[in-house]
Design an enzyme around this catalytic site. Structure first.
Site, PDB file in Angstrom:
ATOM      1  N   ASP A  28       0.863  -1.190   0.000  1.00 38.29           N
ATOM      2  CA  ASP A  28       0.000   0.000   0.000  1.00 38.29           C
ATOM      3  C   ASP A  28       0.891   1.229   0.000  1.00 38.29           C
ATOM      4  O   ASP A  28       2.048   1.185   0.429  1.00 38.29           O
ATOM      5  CB  ASP A  28      -0.916   0.013   1.244  1.00 38.29           C
ATOM      6  N   ASP A  39       4.058   2.570  -4.147  1.00 45.12           N
ATOM      7  CA  ASP A  39       3.023   3.114  -5.022  1.00 45.12           C
ATOM      8  C   ASP A  39       2.816   2.175  -6.215  1.00 45.12           C
ATOM      9  O   ASP A  39       3.719   2.006  -7.042  1.00 45.12           O
ATOM     10  CB  ASP A  39       3.476   4.508  -5.496  1.00 45.12           C
ATOM     11  N   TYR A  94     -15.261   7.656 -11.015  1.00 45.08           N
ATOM     12  CA  TYR A  94     -14.885   6.487 -10.199  1.00 45.08           C
ATOM     13  C   TYR A  94     -15.588   5.227 -10.729  1.00 45.08           C
ATOM     14  O   TYR A  94     -14.966   4.173 -10.897  1.00 45.08           O
ATOM     15  CB  TYR A  94     -15.271   6.780  -8.746  1.00 45.08           C
ATOM     16  N   LYS A 111     -14.053   1.804 -12.635  1.00 46.13           N
ATOM     17  CA  LYS A 111     -14.332   0.445 -12.158  1.00 46.13           C
ATOM     18  C   LYS A 111     -14.834  -0.418 -13.316  1.00 46.13           C
ATOM     19  O   LYS A 111     -14.436  -1.575 -13.452  1.00 46.13           O
ATOM     20  CB  LYS A 111     -15.379   0.480 -11.035  1.00 46.13           C
ATOM     21  N   ASN A 134     -21.256  -0.313  -0.621  1.00 48.01           N
ATOM     22  CA  ASN A 134     -21.125   0.369   0.679  1.00 48.01           C
ATOM     23  C   ASN A 134     -20.744  -0.544   1.844  1.00 48.01           C
ATOM     24  O   ASN A 134     -21.605  -0.939   2.644  1.00 48.01           O
ATOM     25  CB  ASN A 134     -22.425   1.095   1.051  1.00 48.01           C
ATOM     26  N   THR A 142     -31.720   6.622  -1.030  1.00 48.53           N
ATOM     27  CA  THR A 142     -31.654   5.297  -0.390  1.00 48.53           C
ATOM     28  C   THR A 142     -30.343   4.588  -0.727  1.00 48.53           C
ATOM     29  O   THR A 142     -29.765   4.780  -1.801  1.00 48.53           O
ATOM     30  CB  THR A 142     -32.819   4.400  -0.858  1.00 48.53           C
TER      31      THR A 142
HETATM   32  P1  NAD Z   1      -9.459   2.179   1.244  1.00 49.69           P
HETATM   33  O1  NAD Z   1      -9.284   3.539   0.662  1.00 49.69           O
HETATM   34  O2  NAD Z   1      -9.403   2.034   2.713  1.00 49.69           O
HETATM   35  O3  NAD Z   1      -8.421   1.164   0.580  1.00 49.69           O
HETATM   36  C1  NAD Z   1      -7.809   1.390  -0.665  1.00 49.69           C
HETATM   37  C2  NAD Z   1      -6.325   1.375  -0.421  1.00 49.69           C
HETATM   38  O4  NAD Z   1      -5.655   1.560  -1.679  1.00 49.69           O
HETATM   39  C3  NAD Z   1      -5.862   2.526   0.499  1.00 49.69           C
HETATM   40  O5  NAD Z   1      -5.223   2.022   1.639  1.00 49.69           O
HETATM   41  C4  NAD Z   1      -4.931   3.323  -0.382  1.00 49.69           C
HETATM   42  O6  NAD Z   1      -3.834   3.890   0.315  1.00 49.69           O
HETATM   43  C5  NAD Z   1      -4.490   2.274  -1.381  1.00 49.69           C
HETATM   44  N1  NAD Z   1      -3.923   2.914  -2.565  1.00 49.69           N
HETATM   45  C6  NAD Z   1      -4.423   3.965  -3.240  1.00 49.69           C
HETATM   46  N2  NAD Z   1      -3.586   4.318  -4.228  1.00 49.69           N
HETATM   47  C7  NAD Z   1      -2.532   3.472  -4.154  1.00 49.69           C
HETATM   48  C8  NAD Z   1      -1.344   3.345  -4.887  1.00 49.69           C
HETATM   49  N3  NAD Z   1      -1.085   4.170  -5.914  1.00 49.69           N
HETATM   50  N4  NAD Z   1      -0.471   2.376  -4.553  1.00 49.69           N
HETATM   51  C9  NAD Z   1      -0.729   1.551  -3.508  1.00 49.69           C
HETATM   52  N5  NAD Z   1      -1.846   1.611  -2.769  1.00 49.69           N
HETATM   53  C10 NAD Z   1      -2.742   2.575  -3.091  1.00 49.69           C
HETATM   54  O7  NAD Z   1     -10.842   1.637   0.682  1.00 49.69           O
HETATM   55  P2  NAD Z   1     -11.620   0.292   0.997  1.00 49.69           P
HETATM   56  O8  NAD Z   1     -12.946   0.689   1.488  1.00 49.69           O
HETATM   57  O9  NAD Z   1     -10.794  -0.644   1.778  1.00 49.69           O
HETATM   58  O10 NAD Z   1     -11.824  -0.263  -0.496  1.00 49.69           O
HETATM   59  C11 NAD Z   1     -11.049  -1.301  -1.055  1.00 49.69           C
HETATM   60  C12 NAD Z   1     -11.480  -1.516  -2.488  1.00 49.69           C
HETATM   61  O11 NAD Z   1     -12.878  -1.819  -2.551  1.00 49.69           O
HETATM   62  C13 NAD Z   1     -11.276  -0.301  -3.383  1.00 49.69           C
HETATM   63  O12 NAD Z   1     -10.857  -0.746  -4.656  1.00 49.69           O
HETATM   64  C14 NAD Z   1     -12.651   0.306  -3.484  1.00 49.69           C
HETATM   65  O13 NAD Z   1     -12.816   1.038  -4.667  1.00 49.69           O
HETATM   66  C15 NAD Z   1     -13.519  -0.928  -3.445  1.00 49.69           C
HETATM   67  N6  NAD Z   1     -14.861  -0.618  -2.957  1.00 49.69           N
HETATM   68  C16 NAD Z   1     -15.057  -0.292  -1.647  1.00 49.69           C
HETATM   69  C17 NAD Z   1     -16.335   0.012  -1.225  1.00 49.69           C
HETATM   70  C18 NAD Z   1     -16.610   0.380   0.207  1.00 49.69           C
HETATM   71  O14 NAD Z   1     -17.764   0.629   0.512  1.00 49.69           O
HETATM   72  N7  NAD Z   1     -15.633   0.422   1.097  1.00 49.69           N
HETATM   73  C19 NAD Z   1     -17.409  -0.005  -2.125  1.00 49.69           C
HETATM   74  C20 NAD Z   1     -17.163  -0.330  -3.447  1.00 49.69           C
HETATM   75  C21 NAD Z   1     -15.889  -0.661  -3.858  1.00 49.69           C
END
Ligand code: NAD
Length: 322
Positions: free
Chosen positions: A32, A50, A149, A153, A178, A219
């Site tokens: 991360d 990164d 976003y 995806k 969510n 909702t």
């Molecule tokens: P989060 O932001 O806590 O986790 C995403 C992680 O990716 C972060 O820790 C961030 O630092 C890391 N990241 C971003 N850019 C980076 C890079 N260039 N190099 C390395 N790491 C990088 O979010 P989350 O809620 O844990 O979500 C995880 C995944 O699930 C994501 O892909 C998100 O789009 C997807 N998602 C989450 C939800 C939700 O409700 N939480 C809903 C739909 C989709």
């Protein structure tokens, strides 16, 4: 011993997934751009790097992992992805990460790859009626996500499916709806509504009101993190190779969500509706496909997950205001 790589392991879902994989006996490497503020302790290796940088991707994806979980994305709640201010970064960063990882995963002969897509890829035109949104997997096209976003995806889903067809990369794709729970972002601008509302209620003094973006009639459904991780593991252990919803069908308005949180906290406050980014009018998971293919459905009601989240955020607020 099975080996897994968790990309985005410093994040909310990644942190919980690492804990689950460790409890199942996996050796886990996490990567991360940031450490997990609530503990990285569980991964066998944590690489700070990164993933838009191919040299980092080559470094962490250096062997035929049994499982790669691709959760890294430039993301946040509505205050981050719906204002328009972060669109270029969201698209560039997340697409680059996915392009890098898909390519490298094939070179290293990764056995199975999980990609976390989002309900934000569903077309806006099916989510205008708050009482009757449509988010079945087969309703994705004609595509019309309401945010960049969501477009990214959708692009990355297609990217992984193309790698599956052309290069035999074995992928599993979940469309998360969510996800919330303890150890998630709860302040700072990237937090989502359940965490933001818990924080606001916890911090609201007598006579203060709770600010809600929009009229609160929009909702949504919310899935507790433990349920999400269980569904992810079932999907990875299955043969189902098409995108599938991972969410809850317990749909509430944001006003109802706020009422639920106030009830949990034992604090009755008035709701103050203010202008703010709200996203689509209605969204709910459709679990028919996952029920059929994986025999999975959430096992507990929303309120139970909210109670656990409320207690955890109250601890964070107490720590932060000490
Ligand atoms: P989060 O932001 O806590 O986790 C995403 C992680 O990716 C972060 O820790 C961030 O630092 C890391 N990241 C971003 N850019 C980076 C890079 N260039 N190099 C390395 N790491 C990088 O979010 P989350 O809620 O844990 O979500 C995880 C995944 O699930 C994501 O892909 C998100 O789009 C997807 N998602 C989450 C939800 C939700 O409700 N939480 C809903 C739909 C989709």
């Amino acid at each position: 011993m099975k080996k897994a790589l968790v990309c985005g392991g410093g994040g909310f879902i990644g942190g919980h997934l690492i804990a689950r994989l460790k409890s199942e006996g996996y050796w886990v490497r996490a990567v991360d751009i940031k450490t997990n503020e609530y503990g990285n302790g569980l991964a066998d290796e944590f690489v700070l790097g990164d993933l838009t940088d191919m040299t980092i991707v080559n470094q962490v994806l250096d062997q035929p992992f049994d499982e790669v979980y691709q959760l890294a994305a430039d993301m946040g709640g509505a205050g981050y992805i719906f204002t328009g201010e972060n669109d270029a970064n969201v698209m560039h960063n997340s697409a680059t990460i996915n392009l890098n990882i898909a390519n490298r995963a094939v070179q290293e002969k990764v056995k199975k790859l999980f990609y976390s897509s989002s309900a934000c890829m569903y077309p806006a035109y099916n989510q205008e009626d708050p009482n009757n949104p449509k988010c079945s997997e087969d309703s994705a096209y004609p595509a019309a996500p309401d945010s960049e976003y969501g477009w990214e995806k959708l692009f990355s889903e297609r990217l992984y499916l193309a790698y599956q067809r052309n290069y035999g990369l074995d992928v599993r794709i979940a469309r998360f709806h969510n996800i919330f729970g303890p150890k998630g972002t709860w302040t700072g601008g990237k937090e989502k509504s359940p965490a933001a509302i818990c924080r606001k209620v916890i911090m609201a003094k007598e006579g203060e009101s709770i600010e809600i973006w929009g009229d609160g009639q929009q909702t949504r459904s919310f899935l507790f993190i433990d349920e999400c991780i269980e569904a992810v593991r079932r999907l990875m252990n299955s043969d189902f190779i098409f995108p599938v919803n991972i969410g809850s069908e317990e749909m509430v308005t944001i006003n109802q969500l706020a009422e639920m949180v106030m009830e949990i906290g034992g604090k009755k406050r008035t709701l103050k509706h203010i202008p703010g980014p709200t996203g689509v009018r209605g969204r709910n998971s459709d679990n028919a496909l996952i029920q059929e293919k994986l025999s999975w459905a959430p096992s507990r009601p929303l309120k139970e997950g909210l109670e656990k989240t409320y207690v955890w955020i109250a601890q964070q607020v107490a720590e932060a205001t000490k």
